[in-house]
Design a protein around this motif. Structure first.
Motif, PDB file in Angstrom:
ATOM      1  N   ALA A  99       1.924   6.410  -7.160  1.00 18.62           N
ATOM      2  CA  ALA A  99       0.876   7.291  -7.664  1.00 18.62           C
ATOM      3  C   ALA A  99       1.291   8.741  -7.511  1.00 18.62           C
ATOM      4  O   ALA A  99       1.159   9.555  -8.425  1.00 18.62           O
ATOM      5  CB  ALA A  99      -0.437   7.031  -6.926  1.00 18.62           C
ATOM      6  N   SER A 100       1.849   9.054  -6.348  1.00 21.08           N
ATOM      7  CA  SER A 100       2.276  10.410  -6.064  1.00 21.08           C
ATOM      8  C   SER A 100       3.397  10.814  -7.022  1.00 21.08           C
ATOM      9  O   SER A 100       3.468  11.951  -7.493  1.00 21.08           O
ATOM     10  CB  SER A 100       2.741  10.470  -4.618  1.00 21.08           C
ATOM     11  OG  SER A 100       2.976  11.774  -4.222  1.00 21.08           O
ATOM     12  N   MET A 105       2.144   1.671  -3.524  1.00 24.41           N
ATOM     13  CA  MET A 105       1.122   2.208  -4.422  1.00 24.41           C
ATOM     14  C   MET A 105       0.999   3.721  -4.264  1.00 24.41           C
ATOM     15  O   MET A 105       0.937   4.460  -5.232  1.00 24.41           O
ATOM     16  CB  MET A 105      -0.230   1.555  -4.142  1.00 24.41           C
ATOM     17  CG  MET A 105      -0.332   0.130  -4.652  1.00 24.41           C
ATOM     18  SD  MET A 105      -1.912  -0.637  -4.206  1.00 24.41           S
ATOM     19  CE  MET A 105      -3.058   0.266  -5.241  1.00 24.41           C
ATOM     20  N   GLU A 106       0.962   4.153  -3.000  1.00 23.88           N
ATOM     21  CA  GLU A 106       0.832   5.580  -2.724  1.00 23.88           C
ATOM     22  C   GLU A 106       2.036   6.347  -3.285  1.00 23.88           C
ATOM     23  O   GLU A 106       1.890   7.393  -3.908  1.00 23.88           O
ATOM     24  CB  GLU A 106       0.732   5.771  -1.203  1.00 23.88           C
ATOM     25  CG  GLU A 106       0.648   7.190  -0.723  1.00 23.88           C
ATOM     26  CD  GLU A 106      -0.675   7.847  -1.034  1.00 23.88           C
ATOM     27  OE1 GLU A 106      -1.644   7.113  -1.302  1.00 23.88           O
ATOM     28  OE2 GLU A 106      -0.726   9.087  -1.040  1.00 23.88           O
ATOM     29  N   MET A 157       0.839  -1.196   0.000  1.00 23.16           N
ATOM     30  CA  MET A 157       0.000   0.000   0.000  1.00 23.16           C
ATOM     31  C   MET A 157       0.876   1.249   0.000  1.00 23.16           C
ATOM     32  O   MET A 157       0.555   2.242  -0.654  1.00 23.16           O
ATOM     33  CB  MET A 157      -0.951  -0.004   1.193  1.00 23.16           C
ATOM     34  CG  MET A 157      -2.097  -0.978   0.998  1.00 23.16           C
ATOM     35  SD  MET A 157      -3.151  -1.137   2.450  1.00 23.16           S
ATOM     36  CE  MET A 157      -4.216   0.271   2.267  1.00 23.16           C
TER      37      MET A 157
END
Lengths: 436, 436
Positions: B242-243, B238-239, B235
């Motif tokens: 994406a950022s 992913m963050e 997780m």
């Protein structure tokens, strides 16, 4: 499969992971899929459907099945996923599926259908395991073994008091290592982090990521346990939200899929382009008002794209920072003020540096000091204003309860085009006597 | 805390979730933190450190501790997180911490330090539970109870053969419902999805999301189990990814944190702005070559920002679609060809529609049909070329093994500025005789 060898197909197919089954399944022609439906049980098909992340795709598959079979498949799916799919259908379809479905599954689905999309209520599942605080570890373990096949996760057990209020949570890990006759109440964690059913899914994703939870309970205003949200659903939410922010920044309503046709792409992008075209016409008419100035000093036109471009670039930067900051919830009221102040300072510093640079370059290149100073001052002023605009627009949208991510890059860029041209030509009018 | 009441502080503090402890902890002044260190055990501090997502922040905290205490904290953390923090330090610091650490923890960390950042090896943990396929369910359950406190997850058990090769996986759920004397081999899943230690973390995130795994095993080329990757680490990945994509699209090297000063913001954005400034100068000099044309028909300048802006907008749209598509791995070699073809068709359709619209608007507004046709054709041609460019640039970067996300929005916008101006002024030169 081609030789209609049902046993052989079942053996091989059911040995694959459900995600691989799903990928295989989607690639087949419709006629083959219709054949596969007859080979598998509703439960097996339900597993495959759960592995498809695109709800529209699952909806299309469900729609091509025999309605009675389809409703059996939906009943076998976990209720939250079934609801996601039904939400993609029109009301008549939903009603007819629910009518032929077995009652207990239908009730669960009807219950979840009431929740607004993108809230905790809509992504939670009601298939959780709850126990009472007065039970012993052994009793709970026994209950767990019975309910395990149906539960979405068995790794957290939620503990209720006599009024069915959520009073604690117990990880399976703690249950396993506990002596058999321990009371649940003495091994549970009393501080339960729970969310209300109306909570926004993005905030929930943030919480699960921060707390490293595998599941999160959803409660009503009296602390009654309504359902749980599991980490696999949250990963989909994270992906969805990230993709959403990204496509909005780029000015597309949705990222295209590999199989989309050009017409679908056009549908996703043209509306933005037409709006931006009209905003651009406004920019053009603005320059039109300075036609006289341009006639006298045509060289001014040379720097229009440079200044407008720099305004767009710095505005997009400030926009992105503000949108992500607002989304993460890191900024309180004071924080927003601080954000604007910081952007203002950043804009001034970047503006002055870029302005001095460009003055120097124009002087060296064209030996025109006045033109250089004009463009330099315009760049400095533009960068300052554009940076603040980039931060203010999302903050205002946030205050108006509009998702700040809607303020896309192209939109901010076009606004900043207008601002930069106003600044540039106003400066040019002031400098006029030195330029001719 | 203020009254130096150690017992009272411990009672209240240890009752909070470790994420809340971490948030509380970070907000304190250094002097207070130094006091807290003396109140808590290395293990308790380690829990807090694990809940902080920013490795730089954890590094700073570790550095302010007494080195001997710090190395005890690092040893208590799960090895993968300890490595993430050590990776932020310089080599001397790492070496000195490892020297005073207890040997078994140090060995594990040294082992993980060898893996490249952002690969499976660097995010995996070695604290997994493995069993042999010839064991019974009861033996395995016993082993689980013993190892549970130290393992990162107990929800998957990895099954090895006599050569210690990974041959199966067993969920705790299946173990719990299995009769006590069942052999593991008969209840395990034989098709294990595993990744190699060098696999990129973004692809792993994609896999875990698709397969809904809570953990994924990492193996060497002979299928020996090296470690596992758990969903909480994914997780964070992913963050992070994406950022990262989002900020690159906006042309900032990193999204600012609430506490960043203006100077930090400048440092993150100015380099991009300066590069874009020089690219913009190139655009300006290009228009400069058409100064004669502009002198004759100053009205041409009016539409420069409109055309350049539209090129930028459509290019950013195509860029975003291509970057996300490439990142998701949905496009094979054939898919890329298909992508470019679709973008070309999309560009033509959007171009023709926008071109016709603008011709109409200019005719109604200015009653100049030739100018309208000139701008219309330029828009159509520009949108076509800019859309293809937006898709091609990331594809080429991907082929050159550069992360396509580096092709940021502002960069593509500036390239498309240049293309659009070339098209516009070439057209204008052709139309010259009708315009004067």
């Amino acid at each position: 499969l081609k030789r209609e060898n049902m046993e052989g197909f079942r053996n091989e197919f059911l040995d694959m992971h459900s995600y691989d089954q799903a990928m295989f399944f989607i690639e087949q022609k419709k006629s083959i899929r219709l054949q596969i439906y007859t080979y598998l049980s509703p439960e097996e098909i339900a597993d495959i459907m759960e592995s498809i992340d695109e709800e529209e795709q699952t909806r299309d598959l469900i729609s091509e099945m025999d309605p009675r079979f389809a409703s059996m498949v939906l009943a076998e799916m976990s209720a939250d996923n079934a609801v996601d799919i039904l939400n993609e259908m029109d009301k008549d379809h939903i009603a007819s599926f629910l009518t032929i479905m077995d009652t207990s599954a239908a009730d669960e689905i009807k219950h979840l259908l009431h929740y607004e999309e993108k809230t905790a209520g809509s992504i939670m599942t009601t298939e959780f395991i709850a126990t009472y605080k007065t039970n012993t570890a052994k009793q709970t373990m026994q209950q767990l073994k019975e309910q395990a096949p149906d539960a979405e996760t068995i790794y957290y057990l939620y503990v209720l008091d006599a009024d069915k209020r959520l009073v604690g949570v117990l990880s399976l890990r703690d249950l396993i290592v506990a002596p058999e006759d321990t009371k649940i109440e003495s091994i549970m964690m009393e501080k339960v982090v729970a969310v209300s059913a109306g909570k926004d899914q993005e905030e929930i994703a943030q919480m699960m990521r921060d707390y490293d939870f595998l599941a999160l309970p959803v409660v009503d205003f009296q602390d009654h346990l309504l359902g749980i949200i599991t980490v696999d659903d949250i990963m989909d939410v994270m992906e969805e939200e990230a993709s959403d922010d990204y496509s909005k920044l780029a000015g597309v309503s949705d990222i295209d899929k590999p199989n989309d046709t050009a017409l679908i792409s056009v549908k996703k992008r043209l509306p933005w382009l037409v709006i931006l075209l009209f905003l651009g016409m406004f920019t053009a008419s603005l320059i039109g008002r300075f036609e006289e100035t341009l006639n006298q000093v045509a060289v001014l036109a040379i720097f229009i794209p440079l200044i407008a471009g720099m305004a767009g670039n710095t505005g997009t930067q400030a926009l992105a920072v503000a949108v992500r900051g607002l989304a993460s919830g890191d900024y309180g009221k004071q924080g927003k003020m601080k954000l604007v102040l910081r952007e203002a300072s950043t804009g001034i510093i970047n503006g002055v540096i870029c302005g001095l640079l460009i003055t120097l370059v124009i002087y060296v290149w064209k030996h025109e000091i006045y033109l250089g100073v004009l463009v330099g001052i315009s760049i400095a002023a533009t960068l300052f204003v554009a940076t603040i605009t980039g931060a203010l627009v999302p903050i205002f949208m946030d205050r108006l309860k509009i998702d700040p991510a809607v303020a896309s890059g192209p939109f901010i860029t076009t606004i900043n085009d207008i601002i930069s041209i106003l600044i540039y030509f106003s400066m040019a009018t002031l400098f006029m006597k030195y330029l001719i």
